[in-house]
Write a protein that holds these residues in place. Sequence first.
Motif, PDB file in Angstrom:
ATOM      1  N   ASN A   1      27.932   3.158 -14.556  1.00 19.38           N
ATOM      2  CA  ASN A   1      27.014   4.250 -13.645  1.00 19.38           C
ATOM      3  C   ASN A   1      26.290   2.691 -12.291  1.00 19.38           C
ATOM      4  N   GLY A   2      25.972   1.954 -12.830  1.00 19.86           N
ATOM      5  CA  GLY A   2      26.034   0.941 -11.664  1.00 19.86           C
ATOM      6  C   GLY A   2      26.766   0.644 -10.258  1.00 19.86           C
ATOM      7  N   LEU A   3      28.494   0.733 -10.737  1.00 16.81           N
ATOM      8  CA  LEU A   3      29.131   0.227 -10.360  1.00 16.81           C
ATOM      9  C   LEU A   3      29.452   1.307  -9.260  1.00 16.81           C
ATOM     10  N   LEU A   4      29.531   2.541  -9.767  1.00 18.41           N
ATOM     11  CA  LEU A   4      30.512   3.848  -9.368  1.00 18.41           C
ATOM     12  C   LEU A   4      29.531   4.956  -8.848  1.00 18.41           C
ATOM     13  N   ILE A   5      28.212   5.133  -9.132  1.00 17.72           N
ATOM     14  CA  ILE A   5      27.306   5.270  -8.809  1.00 17.72           C
ATOM     15  C   ILE A   5      25.914   4.774  -7.836  1.00 17.72           C
ATOM     16  N   LEU A   6      25.158   4.074  -8.720  1.00 19.86           N
ATOM     17  CA  LEU A   6      23.864   3.222  -8.125  1.00 19.86           C
ATOM     18  C   LEU A   6      23.896   2.541  -6.624  1.00 19.86           C
ATOM     19  N   VAL A   7      25.286   1.452  -6.586  1.00 17.80           N
ATOM     20  CA  VAL A   7      25.052   0.636  -5.779  1.00 17.80           C
ATOM     21  C   VAL A   7      25.901   0.969  -3.685  1.00 17.80           C
ATOM     22  N   PRO A   8      27.164   3.031  -4.588  1.00 18.09           N
ATOM     23  CA  PRO A   8      27.199   3.479  -3.319  1.00 18.09           C
ATOM     24  C   PRO A   8      26.459   3.953  -3.143  1.00 18.09           C
ATOM     25  N   CYS A   9      25.218   4.403  -3.635  1.00 12.10           N
ATOM     26  CA  CYS A   9      24.091   5.225  -3.591  1.00 12.10           C
ATOM     27  C   CYS A   9      23.366   4.620  -2.734  1.00 12.10           C
ATOM     28  N   ALA A  10      23.123   3.364  -3.459  1.00 14.54           N
ATOM     29  CA  ALA A  10      21.822   2.396  -2.270  1.00 14.54           C
ATOM     30  C   ALA A  10      22.609   2.162  -0.913  1.00 14.54           C
ATOM     31  N   PHE A  11      24.024   1.942  -0.430  1.00 15.25           N
ATOM     32  CA  PHE A  11      24.452   1.626   0.303  1.00 15.25           C
ATOM     33  C   PHE A  11      24.399   2.996   2.039  1.00 15.25           C
ATOM     34  N   VAL A  12      24.815   4.351   1.045  1.00 14.01           N
ATOM     35  CA  VAL A  12      24.895   5.165   2.197  1.00 14.01           C
ATOM     36  C   VAL A  12      23.532   5.635   1.823  1.00 14.01           C
ATOM     37  N   LEU A  13      22.347   5.686   1.448  1.00 13.04           N
ATOM     38  CA  LEU A  13      20.915   6.245   1.452  1.00 13.04           C
ATOM     39  C   LEU A  13      20.401   5.450   2.485  1.00 13.04           C
ATOM     40  N   GLN A  14      20.790   3.759   2.415  1.00 11.87           N
ATOM     41  CA  GLN A  14      20.118   3.310   2.980  1.00 11.87           C
ATOM     42  C   GLN A  14      20.616   3.385   4.816  1.00 11.87           C
ATOM     43  N   ARG A  15      21.783   3.715   4.919  1.00 17.13           N
ATOM     44  CA  ARG A  15      22.294   4.113   6.368  1.00 17.13           C
ATOM     45  C   ARG A  15      21.807   4.658   6.579  1.00 17.13           C
ATOM     46  N   LEU A  16      21.952   6.733   6.036  1.00 11.24           N
ATOM     47  CA  LEU A  16      21.051   7.509   6.238  1.00 11.24           C
ATOM     48  C   LEU A  16      19.769   7.677   6.551  1.00 11.24           C
ATOM     49  N   ALA A  17      18.888   6.539   5.698  1.00 12.80           N
ATOM     50  CA  ALA A  17      17.492   6.244   6.358  1.00 12.80           C
ATOM     51  C   ALA A  17      17.859   5.551   7.876  1.00 12.80           C
ATOM     52  N   ALA A  18      18.367   5.004   8.332  1.00 13.49           N
ATOM     53  CA  ALA A  18      18.376   3.875   9.013  1.00 13.49           C
ATOM     54  C   ALA A  18      18.404   4.630  10.331  1.00 13.49           C
ATOM     55  N   GLU A  19      19.105   5.918  10.268  1.00 18.18           N
ATOM     56  CA  GLU A  19      19.950   6.983  11.419  1.00 18.18           C
ATOM     57  C   GLU A  19      18.698   8.297  11.212  1.00 18.18           C
ATOM     58  N   SER A  20      17.786   7.983  10.548  1.00 12.28           N
ATOM     59  CA  SER A  20      16.488   9.027   9.906  1.00 12.28           C
ATOM     60  C   SER A  20      16.878  10.310  10.116  1.00 12.28           C
ATOM     61  N   GLN A  21      18.260  10.126   9.142  1.00 13.20           N
ATOM     62  CA  GLN A  21      19.414  11.967   8.595  1.00 13.20           C
ATOM     63  C   GLN A  21      18.536  12.213   7.123  1.00 13.20           C
ATOM     64  N   PHE A  22      17.242  12.834   7.333  1.00 11.65           N
ATOM     65  CA  PHE A  22      16.895  12.874   5.834  1.00 11.65           C
ATOM     66  C   PHE A  22      17.405  14.441   5.995  1.00 11.65           C
ATOM     67  N   THR A  23      18.399  14.296   5.093  1.00 15.45           N
ATOM     68  CA  THR A  23      19.041  15.902   5.116  1.00 15.45           C
ATOM     69  C   THR A  23      19.418  16.414   4.035  1.00 15.45           C
ATOM     70  N   PRO A  24      20.211  17.289   4.230  1.00 17.70           N
ATOM     71  CA  PRO A  24      19.676  18.105   1.630  1.00 17.70           C
ATOM     72  C   PRO A  24      20.417  16.871   1.090  1.00 17.70           C
TER      73      PRO A  24
END
Length: 158
Positions: free
Chosen positions: A85-108
């Motif tokens: 759960n951590g390696l396959l979901i949480l860590v990738p989500c953390a990186f992608v969500l941070q990048r999207l937030a940095a780009e103000s991409q608050f999309t669906p």
Amino acid sequence: MKRIHPIAGFVGFLTILCFWMSTLVVELFGNAAAILAVKTGILWGMIVLVPSLAITGATGFRLAGPVRTGLVRAKQRRMPVIAANGLLILVPCAFVLQRLAAESQFTPMFYALQALELLAGAVNLTLIGLNIRDGLRMTRRRRAMRVGGGTDGPGAAV
């Protein structure tokens, strides 16, 4: 080892709880800058989380020794789910969500990933919480055996 394992496990649990609660609060009440700050903080927090969970797993495996039954087995069955759960979901989500937030991409997509991250985090908190509960039960049993009732303690029949 007996002191390191519960401390590392508790640090890991509290770190995940902090990530989860801060995400929930910032999503409900924060603005874009606050969301980015939390998402960036979570990435930095992995410096604490990853080693604490690795130490917990390694020391737990060592403390269990050859025992593969009862509460030890229950804890061991949960660990692969927590790790995957951590390696396959949480860590990738953390990186992608941070990048999207940095780009103000608050999309669906952002909110779908955020929901997945919160769900996976809740699952890990639950499973780690169950492991903590079982670890405390095991510790209480060992103490009771030493104090007087068990076959290994001073009150044991000879």
